[in-house]
Design a protein around this motif. Structure first.
Motif, PDB file in Angstrom:
ATOM      1  N   LEU A  90       0.831  -1.196   0.000  1.00  0.00           N
ATOM      2  CA  LEU A  90       0.000   0.000   0.000  1.00  0.00           C
ATOM      3  C   LEU A  90       0.870   1.253   0.000  1.00  0.00           C
ATOM      4  N   LEU A  91       0.318   2.301  -0.546  1.00  0.00           N
ATOM      5  CA  LEU A  91       1.036   3.575  -0.562  1.00  0.00           C
ATOM      6  C   LEU A  91       0.708   4.424   0.666  1.00  0.00           C
ATOM      7  N   ASN A  92      -0.237   3.933   1.484  1.00  0.00           N
ATOM      8  CA  ASN A  92      -0.613   4.648   2.702  1.00  0.00           C
ATOM      9  C   ASN A  92      -0.468   3.763   3.937  1.00  0.00           C
ATOM     10  N   GLY A  93       0.487   2.844   3.894  1.00  0.00           N
ATOM     11  CA  GLY A  93       0.676   1.940   5.020  1.00  0.00           C
ATOM     12  C   GLY A  93       1.045   2.631   6.308  1.00  0.00           C
ATOM     13  N   ASP A  94       1.523   3.901   6.221  1.00  0.00           N
ATOM     14  CA  ASP A  94       1.867   4.632   7.434  1.00  0.00           C
ATOM     15  C   ASP A  94       0.645   5.263   8.091  1.00  0.00           C
ATOM     16  N   VAL A  97      -5.077   3.123  10.449  1.00  0.00           N
ATOM     17  CA  VAL A  97      -6.532   2.942  10.405  1.00  0.00           C
ATOM     18  C   VAL A  97      -7.012   2.833   8.951  1.00  0.00           C
ATOM     19  N   GLU A  98      -6.549   3.761   8.125  1.00  0.00           N
ATOM     20  CA  GLU A  98      -6.945   3.763   6.719  1.00  0.00           C
ATOM     21  C   GLU A  98      -6.440   2.519   5.989  1.00  0.00           C
ATOM     22  N   ALA A  99      -5.210   2.138   6.289  1.00  0.00           N
ATOM     23  CA  ALA A  99      -4.624   0.964   5.634  1.00  0.00           C
ATOM     24  C   ALA A  99      -5.360  -0.314   6.022  1.00  0.00           C
ATOM     25  N   ARG A 100      -5.685  -0.460   7.318  1.00  0.00           N
ATOM     26  CA  ARG A 100      -6.416  -1.674   7.745  1.00  0.00           C
ATOM     27  C   ARG A 100      -7.830  -1.688   7.174  1.00  0.00           C
ATOM     28  N   ALA A 101      -8.449  -0.520   7.047  1.00  0.00           N
ATOM     29  CA  ALA A 101      -9.780  -0.465   6.437  1.00  0.00           C
ATOM     30  C   ALA A 101      -9.717  -0.918   4.980  1.00  0.00           C
ATOM     31  N   ALA A 102      -8.665  -0.476   4.278  1.00  0.00           N
ATOM     32  CA  ALA A 102      -8.509  -0.889   2.877  1.00  0.00           C
ATOM     33  C   ALA A 102      -8.317  -2.392   2.768  1.00  0.00           C
ATOM     34  N   GLU A 103      -7.507  -2.970   3.645  1.00  0.00           N
ATOM     35  CA  GLU A 103      -7.283  -4.415   3.623  1.00  0.00           C
ATOM     36  C   GLU A 103      -8.552  -5.181   3.972  1.00  0.00           C
ATOM     37  N   THR A 104      -9.343  -4.646   4.912  1.00  0.00           N
ATOM     38  CA  THR A 104     -10.618  -5.286   5.262  1.00  0.00           C
ATOM     39  C   THR A 104     -11.544  -5.327   4.054  1.00  0.00           C
ATOM     40  N   VAL A 105     -11.602  -4.207   3.329  1.00  0.00           N
ATOM     41  CA  VAL A 105     -12.443  -4.152   2.127  1.00  0.00           C
ATOM     42  C   VAL A 105     -11.955  -5.154   1.084  1.00  0.00           C
ATOM     43  N   ALA A 174     -14.793   4.301  -3.608  1.00  0.00           N
ATOM     44  CA  ALA A 174     -14.575   5.565  -2.892  1.00  0.00           C
ATOM     45  C   ALA A 174     -13.115   5.716  -2.469  1.00  0.00           C
ATOM     46  N   GLY A 175     -12.509   4.635  -1.999  1.00  0.00           N
ATOM     47  CA  GLY A 175     -11.108   4.693  -1.597  1.00  0.00           C
ATOM     48  C   GLY A 175     -10.184   4.990  -2.770  1.00  0.00           C
ATOM     49  N   ALA A 176     -10.469   4.344  -3.916  1.00  0.00           N
ATOM     50  CA  ALA A 176      -9.633   4.582  -5.095  1.00  0.00           C
ATOM     51  C   ALA A 176      -9.728   6.035  -5.555  1.00  0.00           C
ATOM     52  N   LEU A 177     -10.950   6.600  -5.527  1.00  0.00           N
ATOM     53  CA  LEU A 177     -11.119   8.000  -5.917  1.00  0.00           C
ATOM     54  C   LEU A 177     -10.441   8.939  -4.927  1.00  0.00           C
ATOM     55  N   LYS A 178     -10.487   8.608  -3.634  1.00  0.00           N
ATOM     56  CA  LYS A 178      -9.801   9.441  -2.630  1.00  0.00           C
ATOM     57  C   LYS A 178      -8.304   9.483  -2.913  1.00  0.00           C
ATOM     58  N   HIS A 179      -7.748   8.295  -3.180  1.00  0.00           N
ATOM     59  CA  HIS A 179      -6.307   8.248  -3.484  1.00  0.00           C
ATOM     60  C   HIS A 179      -5.976   9.096  -4.713  1.00  0.00           C
ATOM     61  N   ASP A 183      -5.519  12.415  -2.292  1.00  0.00           N
ATOM     62  CA  ASP A 183      -4.128  12.101  -1.948  1.00  0.00           C
ATOM     63  C   ASP A 183      -3.184  12.308  -3.139  1.00  0.00           C
ATOM     64  N   ARG A 184      -3.726  12.212  -4.349  1.00  0.00           N
ATOM     65  CA  ARG A 184      -2.949  12.373  -5.580  1.00  0.00           C
ATOM     66  C   ARG A 184      -1.741  11.423  -5.633  1.00  0.00           C
ATOM     67  N   ASP A 185      -1.989  10.176  -5.190  1.00  0.00           N
ATOM     68  CA  ASP A 185      -0.925   9.185  -5.301  1.00  0.00           C
ATOM     69  C   ASP A 185      -1.248   8.233  -6.462  1.00  0.00           C
ATOM     70  N   ALA A 186      -0.436   7.207  -6.638  1.00  0.00           N
ATOM     71  CA  ALA A 186      -0.544   6.333  -7.813  1.00  0.00           C
ATOM     72  C   ALA A 186      -1.343   5.062  -7.561  1.00  0.00           C
ATOM     73  N   THR A 187      -2.120   5.017  -6.472  1.00  0.00           N
ATOM     74  CA  THR A 187      -2.868   3.791  -6.144  1.00  0.00           C
ATOM     75  C   THR A 187      -3.772   3.366  -7.301  1.00  0.00           C
TER      76      THR A 187
END
Length: 427
Positions: A90-94, A97-105, A174-179, A183-187
């Motif tokens: 993940l690009l937001n592993g730091d 909370v957000e990273a664990r939510a993404a993995e749960t999804v 929603a998470g992909a659009l947020k990134h 966040d303007r990252d490459a996710t």
């Protein structure tokens, strides 16, 4: 573009699986919703529908089911491929909370892509009739019997797990659009065609807590569905009021019910037979597939003498069938509705015939009356008598259109209906 994944990018195979799955899911969901609404309209007597509406609902359901089965196999292949691949971090592993939510999804999505089509497939296999899956491998599943209770259970599971899938899909998008937007990252760009790479954060979430969280969400969804009554299933149907009662002046035989002995003329009493057990079933063809059902409540007044008279007549039979007792898989209510057997307006069907010898066998030749329409018919049957016990079986094929049952076309329901019986009787 490389086929395999790397720690900082997805390969071509993973991307193909991802977008193929997205296309299939985003096609199956609206098809299922539209078909379901159309089916409810078809079954609602207050809404005017046509044979074309029935055909459209069946087409959409078949398309939805076929895509669903495709999703199931694509998901299995995708999981097998992922098991042997490096998973880009993940690009937001730091952000724990957000990273664990993404993995749960992600856990919810992978599980739902298997569970949702599988429960729908089992529901289809346990149900008789209606829209088939478009493929040459049959409509059944090993170890899945044709059972209304089982079909209802898995229909409920399919419905509840669909909500989990929709929630997971919405959260994933929603998470992909947020990134991409905030966040303007490459996710998101890592999953698009091309060779986009992005270095993951050093810190990455573990898999245990997200997996447990996904299990908790599934359990909560199922418990909520149970609390709302989605798994309750009433199998008993109310008996139709006004059904004709057996004539008390003769001794009658009823499959599965007690009989009352009354005084009968001496010449017929010694040749009267009481049915101790038996089945009365029918088979129709709907959407190209056979659907078999049976009547639970029927009576037969039988008089039979082994010695025929000069015209080859051995006796008579009078059968009365309670239409409301019909079970015909998933189309039971439709079959008893006003367009078909019209159980409320015509609660019984009757068959009155002479039992005669012909060509070394037996034939019941008489009149079959359904929905107020009487048609002369002949029904061959096999008979075996051992002392005062007799077994008989036979049947005939009729054209439902002769009795005003269903429309004149054969678009959804075939015109031919096979009627079969088996019984054991005592003199």
């Amino acid at each position: 573009m490389p086929l395999a994944n790397a720690h900082d990018r997805y390969g071509a195979v993973t991307k193909t699986f991802h977008w193929l799955t997205a296309l299939l899911i985003l096609s199956a969901i609206p098809l299922g919703l539209i078909a379901n609404d159309l089916a409810h309209a078809v079954r609602n007597p207050d809404i005017a529908t046509t044979e074309a509406d029935v055909s459209r609902a069946a087409f959409l359901f078949s398309l939805h089911k076929t895509i669903g089965v495709t999703v199931f196999f694509v998901a299995l292949l995708r999981i097998l491929w992922a098991m042997g691949q490096t998973k880009p971090g993940l690009l937001n592993g730091d952000k724990p909370v957000e990273a664990r939510a993404a993995e749960t999804v992600h856990w919810l999505l992978y599980g739902s892509l298997v569970a949702v089509p599988l429960t729908g497939w089992i529901h289809h296999a346990a149900t008789t009739g209606f829209a088939p899956i478009w493929w040459p491998f049959g409509q059944s599943l090993p170890f899945v019997p044709k059972d209304d209770g089982l079909a209802h259970t898995f229909a409920s599971l399919h419905y509840i797990l669909n909500w989990v899938l929709w929630f997971s899909l919405a959260a994933h998008i929603a998470g992909a659009l947020k990134h991409h937007v905030i966040d303007r990252d490459a996710t998101l760009r890592r999953m698009l065609p091309g060779r986009t790479t992005a270095e993951p954060t050093v810190r990455q979430p573990g898999h245990v807590l997200p997996a447990v969280a996904a299990l908790v969400i599934w359990a909560a969804a199922l418990c909520t569905g149970g609390a709302l009554g989605y798994f309750s299933h009433e199998t008993a149907e109310a008996q139709t009021a006004g059904a004709d009662a057996p004539d008390p002046s003769t001794e009658t035989a009823s499959a599965g019910t007690e009989t009352t002995e009354t005084t009968a003329p001496a010449e017929t009493a010694e040749n009267a037979w009481t049915v101790t057990e038996g089945t009365l079933g029918l088979t129709v063809v709907q959407m190209g597939s056979e659907v078999t059902g049976q009547f639970e409540d029927w009576t037969a007044e039988i008089v039979y003498d082994e010695t025929a008279d000069s015209e080859g007549k051995h006796g008579t039979v009078d059968v009365t069938v309670t239409i409301a007792s019909l079970t015909l898989g998933s189309v039971t209510s439709d079959a008893k509705g006003s367009d078909y057997l019209a159980a409320e307006d015509h609660p019984t069907a009757t068959f009155s015939a002479d039992l005669v010898s012909r060509d070394g066998g037996h034939v019941a030749t008489g009149t079959l009356t359904i929905k107020g329409n009487s048609v002369p018919v002949e029904m061959p049957f096999e008979l075996s008598i051992d002392g005062d016990t007799a077994t008989a079986s036979g049947g005939l094929t009729v054209d439902r259109r002769d009795f005003g049952v269903g429309g004149q076309s054969e678009g959804n329901v075939g015109a031919s209906v096979d009627i079969r019986f088996e019984l054991t009787a005592e003199r």
